[in-house]
Design a protein around this motif. Sequence first.
Motif, PDB file in Angstrom:
ATOM      1  N   GLY A 221     -44.353  -6.127  -6.289  1.00 26.23           N
ATOM      2  CA  GLY A 221     -44.862  -6.231  -7.653  1.00 26.23           C
ATOM      3  C   GLY A 221     -43.817  -6.077  -8.731  1.00 26.23           C
ATOM      4  N   SER A 222     -42.543  -6.403  -8.471  1.00 25.10           N
ATOM      5  CA  SER A 222     -41.489  -6.281  -9.486  1.00 25.10           C
ATOM      6  C   SER A 222     -40.515  -7.431  -9.330  1.00 25.10           C
ATOM      7  CB  SER A 222     -40.739  -4.958  -9.336  1.00 25.10           C
ATOM      8  OG  SER A 222     -39.648  -4.909 -10.233  1.00 25.10           O
ATOM      9  N   SER A 223     -40.140  -8.069 -10.463  1.00 20.02           N
ATOM     10  CA  SER A 223     -39.161  -9.168 -10.445  1.00 20.02           C
ATOM     11  C   SER A 223     -38.205  -9.041 -11.617  1.00 20.02           C
ATOM     12  CB  SER A 223     -39.887 -10.513 -10.501  1.00 20.02           C
ATOM     13  OG  SER A 223     -40.665 -10.597 -11.680  1.00 20.02           O
ATOM     14  N   ASN A 224     -37.956  -7.810 -12.060  1.00 20.62           N
ATOM     15  CA  ASN A 224     -37.118  -7.592 -13.238  1.00 20.62           C
ATOM     16  C   ASN A 224     -35.685  -8.041 -13.023  1.00 20.62           C
ATOM     17  OD1 ASN A 224     -39.217  -6.505 -14.693  1.00 20.62           O
ATOM     18  ND2 ASN A 224     -38.832  -4.413 -13.977  1.00 20.62           N
ATOM     19  N   GLN A 225     -35.197  -7.950 -11.784  1.00 17.95           N
ATOM     20  CA  GLN A 225     -33.803  -8.285 -11.518  1.00 17.95           C
ATOM     21  C   GLN A 225     -33.516  -9.754 -11.837  1.00 17.95           C
ATOM     22  OE1 GLN A 225     -32.477  -7.267  -7.608  1.00 17.95           O
ATOM     23  NE2 GLN A 225     -30.436  -8.102  -7.902  1.00 17.95           N
ATOM     24  N   VAL A 226     -34.442 -10.641 -11.469  1.00 15.27           N
ATOM     25  CA  VAL A 226     -34.248 -12.059 -11.733  1.00 15.27           C
ATOM     26  C   VAL A 226     -34.438 -12.362 -13.207  1.00 15.27           C
ATOM     27  CG1 VAL A 226     -35.076 -14.369 -11.203  1.00 15.27           C
ATOM     28  CG2 VAL A 226     -34.909 -12.670  -9.398  1.00 15.27           C
ATOM     29  N   ASN A 227     -35.402 -11.694 -13.829  1.00 15.74           N
ATOM     30  CA  ASN A 227     -35.632 -11.933 -15.248  1.00 15.74           C
ATOM     31  C   ASN A 227     -34.408 -11.625 -16.080  1.00 15.74           C
ATOM     32  OD1 ASN A 227     -38.262 -12.823 -15.007  1.00 15.74           O
ATOM     33  ND2 ASN A 227     -39.135 -10.767 -15.118  1.00 15.74           N
ATOM     34  N   LEU A 228     -33.601 -10.660 -15.632  1.00 15.18           N
ATOM     35  CA  LEU A 228     -32.390 -10.323 -16.360  1.00 15.18           C
ATOM     36  C   LEU A 228     -31.336 -11.419 -16.240  1.00 15.18           C
ATOM     37  CD1 LEU A 228     -32.051  -6.520 -15.429  1.00 15.18           C
ATOM     38  CD2 LEU A 228     -32.821  -7.511 -17.596  1.00 15.18           C
ATOM     39  N   ARG A 229     -31.397 -12.225 -15.190  1.00 15.66           N
ATOM     40  CA  ARG A 229     -30.407 -13.275 -14.980  1.00 15.66           C
ATOM     41  C   ARG A 229     -30.736 -14.549 -15.750  1.00 15.66           C
ATOM     42  NH1 ARG A 229     -26.825 -13.370 -10.909  1.00 15.66           N
ATOM     43  NH2 ARG A 229     -26.164 -15.164 -12.165  1.00 15.66           N
ATOM     44  N   ALA A 230     -31.998 -14.815 -16.020  1.00 15.61           N
ATOM     45  CA  ALA A 230     -32.381 -16.031 -16.725  1.00 15.61           C
ATOM     46  C   ALA A 230     -32.016 -15.897 -18.199  1.00 15.61           C
ATOM     47  CB  ALA A 230     -33.876 -16.284 -16.574  1.00 15.61           C
ATOM     48  N   LYS A 231     -31.273 -16.886 -18.705  1.00 15.57           N
ATOM     49  CA  LYS A 231     -30.855 -16.859 -20.106  1.00 15.57           C
ATOM     50  C   LYS A 231     -31.763 -17.761 -20.936  1.00 15.57           C
ATOM     51  CE  LYS A 231     -26.795 -18.543 -18.987  1.00 15.57           C
ATOM     52  NZ  LYS A 231     -26.915 -19.081 -17.612  1.00 15.57           N
ATOM     53  N   SER A 232     -31.695 -17.624 -22.233  1.00 20.13           N
ATOM     54  CA  SER A 232     -32.478 -18.494 -23.108  1.00 20.13           C
ATOM     55  C   SER A 232     -31.849 -19.890 -23.119  1.00 20.13           C
ATOM     56  CB  SER A 232     -32.527 -17.927 -24.523  1.00 20.13           C
ATOM     57  OG  SER A 232     -31.239 -17.918 -25.107  1.00 20.13           O
ATOM     58  N   ARG A 233     -32.649 -20.882 -23.425  1.00 19.21           N
ATOM     59  CA  ARG A 233     -32.143 -22.262 -23.447  1.00 19.21           C
ATOM     60  C   ARG A 233     -31.123 -22.492 -24.562  1.00 19.21           C
ATOM     61  NH1 ARG A 233     -37.935 -25.270 -22.110  1.00 19.21           N
ATOM     62  NH2 ARG A 233     -38.124 -24.442 -19.975  1.00 19.21           N
ATOM     63  N   PRO A 234     -31.314 -21.922 -25.769  1.00 17.33           N
ATOM     64  CA  PRO A 234     -30.246 -22.046 -26.777  1.00 17.33           C
ATOM     65  C   PRO A 234     -28.928 -21.432 -26.311  1.00 17.33           C
ATOM     66  CG  PRO A 234     -32.296 -21.423 -27.835  1.00 17.33           C
ATOM     67  CD  PRO A 234     -32.530 -21.335 -26.363  1.00 17.33           C
ATOM     68  N   LYS A 235     -29.006 -20.328 -25.548  1.00 16.70           N
ATOM     69  CA  LYS A 235     -27.791 -19.719 -25.005  1.00 16.70           C
ATOM     70  C   LYS A 235     -27.135 -20.664 -24.000  1.00 16.70           C
ATOM     71  CE  LYS A 235     -24.809 -16.512 -23.885  1.00 16.70           C
ATOM     72  NZ  LYS A 235     -23.677 -16.153 -24.810  1.00 16.70           N
ATOM     73  N   LEU A 236     -27.933 -21.320 -23.168  1.00 14.61           N
ATOM     74  CA  LEU A 236     -27.402 -22.308 -22.224  1.00 14.61           C
ATOM     75  C   LEU A 236     -26.730 -23.443 -22.966  1.00 14.61           C
ATOM     76  CD1 LEU A 236     -27.112 -23.692 -19.453  1.00 14.61           C
ATOM     77  CD2 LEU A 236     -29.432 -24.586 -19.764  1.00 14.61           C
ATOM     78  N   LEU A 237     -27.360 -23.919 -24.037  1.00 12.78           N
ATOM     79  CA  LEU A 237     -26.787 -25.005 -24.820  1.00 12.78           C
ATOM     80  C   LEU A 237     -25.455 -24.590 -25.440  1.00 12.78           C
ATOM     81  CD1 LEU A 237     -27.265 -27.898 -25.777  1.00 12.78           C
ATOM     82  CD2 LEU A 237     -28.469 -26.974 -27.765  1.00 12.78           C
ATOM     83  N   GLN A 238     -25.360 -23.343 -25.857  1.00 13.41           N
ATOM     84  CA  GLN A 238     -24.108 -22.843 -26.418  1.00 13.41           C
ATOM     85  C   GLN A 238     -23.008 -22.809 -25.358  1.00 13.41           C
ATOM     86  OE1 GLN A 238     -24.480 -19.010 -28.292  1.00 13.41           O
ATOM     87  NE2 GLN A 238     -22.288 -18.814 -28.659  1.00 13.41           N
ATOM     88  N   GLU A 239     -23.347 -22.396 -24.149  1.00 14.22           N
ATOM     89  CA  GLU A 239     -22.367 -22.369 -23.063  1.00 14.22           C
ATOM     90  C   GLU A 239     -21.910 -23.779 -22.713  1.00 14.22           C
ATOM     91  OE1 GLU A 239     -23.899 -20.247 -19.748  1.00 14.22           O
ATOM     92  OE2 GLU A 239     -24.036 -18.324 -20.805  1.00 14.22           O
ATOM     93  N   LEU A 240     -22.837 -24.726 -22.714  1.00 15.16           N
ATOM     94  CA  LEU A 240     -22.476 -26.116 -22.442  1.00 15.16           C
ATOM     95  C   LEU A 240     -21.578 -26.664 -23.542  1.00 15.16           C
ATOM     96  CD1 LEU A 240     -25.928 -27.439 -21.190  1.00 15.16           C
ATOM     97  CD2 LEU A 240     -23.857 -27.164 -19.819  1.00 15.16           C
ATOM     98  N   GLN A 241     -21.849 -26.271 -24.781  1.00 14.33           N
ATOM     99  CA  GLN A 241     -21.046 -26.724 -25.913  1.00 14.33           C
ATOM    100  C   GLN A 241     -19.608 -26.219 -25.795  1.00 14.33           C
ATOM    101  OE1 GLN A 241     -22.338 -25.330 -29.808  1.00 14.33           O
ATOM    102  NE2 GLN A 241     -22.028 -27.370 -30.632  1.00 14.33           N
ATOM    103  N   GLU A 242     -19.439 -25.004 -25.315  1.00 15.31           N
ATOM    104  CA  GLU A 242     -18.104 -24.459 -25.126  1.00 15.31           C
ATOM    105  C   GLU A 242     -17.387 -25.118 -23.963  1.00 15.31           C
ATOM    106  OE1 GLU A 242     -18.816 -20.324 -24.589  1.00 15.31           O
ATOM    107  OE2 GLU A 242     -19.342 -19.944 -26.686  1.00 15.31           O
ATOM    108  N   LEU A 243     -18.158 -25.634 -23.010  1.00 24.04           N
ATOM    109  CA  LEU A 243     -17.573 -26.260 -21.828  1.00 24.04           C
ATOM    110  C   LEU A 243     -17.170 -27.711 -22.078  1.00 24.04           C
ATOM    111  CD1 LEU A 243     -16.900 -26.076 -18.772  1.00 24.04           C
ATOM    112  CD2 LEU A 243     -19.264 -26.764 -18.317  1.00 24.04           C
ATOM    113  N   LEU A 244     -17.997 -28.446 -22.829  1.00 28.72           N
ATOM    114  CA  LEU A 244     -17.751 -29.865 -23.055  1.00 28.72           C
ATOM    115  C   LEU A 244     -16.643 -30.063 -24.083  1.00 28.72           C
ATOM    116  CD1 LEU A 244     -21.439 -31.157 -23.147  1.00 28.72           C
ATOM    117  CD2 LEU A 244     -19.850 -31.136 -21.223  1.00 28.72           C
ATOM    118  N   PRO A 245     -15.932 -31.198 -24.029  1.00 28.60           N
ATOM    119  CA  PRO A 245     -14.848 -31.459 -24.987  1.00 28.60           C
ATOM    120  C   PRO A 245     -15.366 -31.514 -26.419  1.00 28.60           C
ATOM    121  CG  PRO A 245     -14.772 -32.999 -23.131  1.00 28.60           C
ATOM    122  CD  PRO A 245     -16.076 -32.264 -23.024  1.00 28.60           C
TER     123      PRO A 245
END
Length: 266
Positions: A187-211
Motif C-alpha cells: 500500500g505504498s508507492s512514494n519511492q516512485v512518485n519521488l522519481r517522476a518529474k513534472s512535464r515542464p521540468k522535463l521540457l527544461q531538461e530537453l531544452q538544455e540538452l538540445l542545441p
Amino acid sequence: MGGVEDDEPASKRMKLACRELKGNPNDSLLSEPSFGSSRDLMARLLQSEEDEVIGSKGVIKKVEFVQIIAKALYSLGYKKSGAHLEEESGIPLHSSAVNMFMHQILDGNWGESVATLHSIGLKDESTVKSASFLILEQKFFELLDGGKVMDALKTLRTEIAHLCASSNQLRELSSNLVSFSHGASVGSSNQVNLRAKSRPKLLQELQELLPPTIMVPERRLEQLVEQALTLQRDACVFHNSLDREISLYTDHQCGRDQIPSRTLQV
C-alpha cells in the motif's frame, strides 16, 4: 521603342514580360518547373535574412537577436508581446516542428514526441538518443505513477532498454519497477512518485540538452546582459561601488574622485 509603354499598368507589364519569357525556349530559368524557381527564391530570401547583421560592429545576427528578445518576453510573461514580435518580424522563435514537439511533451504524447524529435534537424545521434531516453523515462515513471505496471514493464523492455547508455541505468529503472511492485503490495508507492518529474521540468531538461539553434536557451538575454555588466565592472580601474548601483542605461565607470585621497584623521 517596340516594348511595353511606361504608362501601362504594372500588372499588364508583368503579364507581357512573363509571356515573352515563356516564348523563349533558350531561357535557362524555364528549364526547371516553376515551383522549383519559387522554392529556390524563397530559400535565398531566408538565407539572406539569416545572414543579415545589425549593430555598429556588424557581429550581431538579426535572426538570433530577435529570437532572444522574443524568448525573453515569453519568459517575463509577456506572451502577447512575444507573439506580436514573431508576427511583425516574420522571425519565429521556434520552427513548427519544435513547437509541436514542445506541445507533445506537455501533453504527454510520448510516442509522437519521440517521432517528432527525429524530424527537427538534429545531426548528433547521441543527442537524439539521450533526449529519447529522457522522454521515455518520463513515460515509464508516469505509467508507474498511474499503477500501470505491465505497461511500464513493456516500455522498459521494448523502448528504453536499447537507449540505456550503461547497464546501471537499466538496472536502476528495473529496481524502481520492483520497488513499486513491492510498495503496491503493502500500500505504498512514494519511492516512485519521488522519481517522476513534472512535464515542464522535463521540457527544461530537453531544452538544455538540445542545441541552441533548435531551441533557444532559457533566459539567454539575461545571461548576456549580466556578462556585459560583469565585464564592465571588471574593467573599471577605480571600481568601488556596489553591483546594484550599476545601470543598464550607461557604461559603468567609477571616477577617480570617488577614491579617498585626503587624510582626515591620524
